[in-house]
Design an enzyme around this catalytic site. Sequence first.
Site, PDB file in Angstrom:
ATOM      1  N   CYS A 247       0.877  -1.158   0.000  1.00  9.91           N
ATOM      2  CA  CYS A 247       0.000   0.000   0.000  1.00  9.91           C
ATOM      3  C   CYS A 247       0.916   1.209   0.000  1.00  9.91           C
ATOM      4  O   CYS A 247       1.584   1.474   0.990  1.00  9.91           O
ATOM      5  CB  CYS A 247      -0.883  -0.010   1.245  1.00  9.91           C
ATOM      6  N   ASN A 256      -3.049  -6.838  -0.367  1.00  4.23           N
ATOM      7  CA  ASN A 256      -4.356  -7.414  -0.671  1.00  4.23           C
ATOM      8  C   ASN A 256      -4.700  -8.525   0.316  1.00  4.23           C
ATOM      9  O   ASN A 256      -3.825  -9.164   0.894  1.00  4.23           O
ATOM     10  CB  ASN A 256      -4.322  -8.029  -2.071  1.00  4.23           C
TER      11      ASN A 256
HETATM   12 ZN    ZN Z   1      -5.933  -3.405  -4.967  1.00  6.73          ZN
END
Ligand code: ZN
Length: 312
Positions: A247, A256
Amino acid sequence: MSALLSNLPSLPNAVSLREVGPRDGLQNEAAISTSDKISLINALSATGVSRIEAVSFVHPKAVPQMADAEEVWFGVTRTSGVRYSALVPNLRGAQRAIVAGFTEIELVLSASDTHNRRNVGRSTQQSLRQAGDVISLLHSHGAIAEIIIATAFGCPYVGDVPPERVVRLVNQVVAQGADRVAFGDTTGMATPRGVVELVDAVRNHHPDLPILLHFHNTRGTALANVLAALQLGVTEFDASVGGLGGCPYAPGASGNLATEELVHMLDDMGIATGIDLQKLLEVAVLAQRLVGRQLPSAILRAGPRSTLASEG
Ligand code: ZN
């Protein structure tokens, strides 16, 4: 199914998972060779998974990790029973995906205007205007057009995104001919409350629209979000082997939802995915080796609950 689970409303008997590790996962990783990307997709194809998001056709300056999308795709051994798809940010990407032979293509735009500008350099409304052209192009080649609405559960720059705003976007892309819509929790801001609010709002306007949910586990809520969605009868989810995918807005955060965490939970609930968990775990080990670091998947670290510790 146990009494407890059978008391939950609308739990489906089977769900369709789309593996997004090769795209959403690897786009956040430094140099992975073309052949390693191909190996990962081929290994995933042998797990029983029914859908794989294989590559994205984005500008190589924007996402250098996907500059070899055509080479990767042409190198993959396509397995019958697996539907492969590609993600595109604009018309140019859609043209490349069509030339490469994809028949399922996802166009991404952000519910948050700020995120859309940062992601693709234009406003959400500008992306929407192009969406009509992209959908027309895809349909003229017989391809399925899916719209992915990113930051549908919140935006790292502006915070909460109201469900009404997301529904307005859905109204527009459905009017443009979108075949289905996916909702991306791009930076892990979704909670079960947010899932129920958004799914209810979309269903109120579009009761028959196929929807797919894409969760990141940045804040540890991904499996809880899936359970909330299952109770609403949602049957399509994205997940990423090993939890591949970072991220960019929360350094060190997990990526994820890990596919094996999801399959492990669904197996236990008697909800079929078609995926062989042991084979999937072997691919997670491969993914971990390719990226050269520990991946966040809890099942990869601890093993399935059927794995017993040796005494003494
Ligand atoms: Zn994603």
